[in-house]
Scaffold this active site. Structure first.
Site, PDB file in Angstrom:
ATOM      1  N   GLY A  38       0.894  -1.226   0.148  1.00  8.73           N
ATOM      2  CA  GLY A  38      -0.187  -0.014  -0.039  1.00  8.73           C
ATOM      3  C   GLY A  38       1.146   1.111  -0.172  1.00  8.73           C
ATOM      4  CD  GLN A  69       3.260   5.805   2.807  1.00  3.50           C
ATOM      5  OE1 GLN A  69       1.901   5.182   2.381  1.00  3.50           O
ATOM      6  NE2 GLN A  69       4.518   4.973   3.428  1.00  3.50           N
ATOM      7  CG  HIS A 119      -0.003   6.286   5.297  1.00  2.00           C
ATOM      8  ND1 HIS A 119       1.051   7.467   5.653  1.00  2.00           N
ATOM      9  CD2 HIS A 119       0.537   5.541   4.746  1.00  2.00           C
ATOM     10  CE1 HIS A 119       1.991   6.433   5.709  1.00  2.00           C
ATOM     11  NE2 HIS A 119       1.739   5.194   5.140  1.00  2.00           N
ATOM     12  CB  CYS A 122       4.561   2.262   7.553  1.00  4.20           C
ATOM     13  SG  CYS A 122       4.235   3.634   6.249  1.00  4.20           S
ATOM     14  CG  LEU A 123       6.037   1.023   1.593  1.00  2.00           C
ATOM     15  CD1 LEU A 123       5.529   0.832  -0.287  1.00  2.00           C
ATOM     16  CD2 LEU A 123       7.674   0.190   1.613  1.00  2.00           C
ATOM     17  CG  HIS A 133      -1.345   1.242   7.113  1.00  2.40           C
ATOM     18  ND1 HIS A 133       0.183   0.933   7.854  1.00  2.40           N
ATOM     19  CD2 HIS A 133      -0.095   1.752   6.465  1.00  2.40           C
ATOM     20  CE1 HIS A 133       1.447   0.744   8.257  1.00  2.40           C
ATOM     21  NE2 HIS A 133       1.158   2.347   6.733  1.00  2.40           N
ATOM     22  CD  GLU A 134      -1.883   2.272   2.350  1.00  2.00           C
ATOM     23  OE1 GLU A 134      -1.183   3.484   2.555  1.00  2.00           O
ATOM     24  OE2 GLU A 134      -0.785   1.383   2.947  1.00  2.00           O
TER      25      GLU A 134
HETATM   26 NI    NI Z   1       2.974   2.775   5.297  1.00  2.00          NI
END
Ligand code: NI
Length: 169
Positions: A45, A50, A138, A92-93, A134-135
């Site tokens: 995701g 991000q 963000h 998370c990225l 989670h997204e």
């Molecule tokens: Ni994330």
């Protein structure tokens, strides 16, 4: 085009994103770049903040690109329903190298627009429900680390500070 992913500590990640007013070719290009960036990372995701764009868009594919037809794009997503609970490890990225268990809903129904402006409603359970929450976090300027408490949070934040000081973050 693969875009650089911002990391925890960047103030940009802690700001709420704005709704998309119109799906223009630029927005579609952004979505395409986000998909490419997510798969290249690799991740399941990625939200627009991000990659430094403060808009309410995220892409997700919980198969990590190994399935068919599982790529989802949500523009201006909203929760319609959420229920149950689950607690699993999450990453998370924007927080590479760290995982922690986070409490999430076990089921979530999300409504939004696709890349082509069609309305999309998807019911997710398990990993997909977790991914949706989670997204969505963000888009509201929240990272999973912000949801941790006490020692678990201190440990990650301290390690990231150390990495930042030594120029490795
Ligand atoms: Ni994330």
């Amino acid at each position: 085009m693969i875009r650089p992913i911002l990391r925890f500590g960047d103030e940009f990640l802690h700001q709420a994103a704005s709704p998309v007013e119109e799906i223009t070719p630029e927005i579609q290009r952004l979505v395409d770049d986000m998909v490419e960036t997510m798969y290249a990372a690799p991740g399941i995701g990625l939200a627009a903040p991000q990659v430094g764009v403060p808009l309410r868009i995220f892409v997700a594919d919980v198969s990590g690109g190994h399935g068919h037809g599982e790529l989802l794009t949500f523009i201006n997503p909203e929760f319609m329903e959420r229920g149950g609970t689950q607690r699993e490890d999450e990453g998370c990225l924007s927080v590479p190298g760290f995982n922690a268990s986070v409490m999430r809903s076990s089921r979530a129904v999300l409504k939004g627009l696709t890349r082509d402006g069609r309305e999309l409603v998807v019911e997710g359970s398990g990993l997909l429900a977790r991914c949706f929450e989670h997204e969505m976090d963000h888009l509201d300027g929240t990272l999973f680390v912000d949801r941790l408490r006490g020692l678990q949070k201190d440990l990650i934040v301290r390690k990231i500070r150390k990495l930042t000081r030594s120029g490795k973050w």
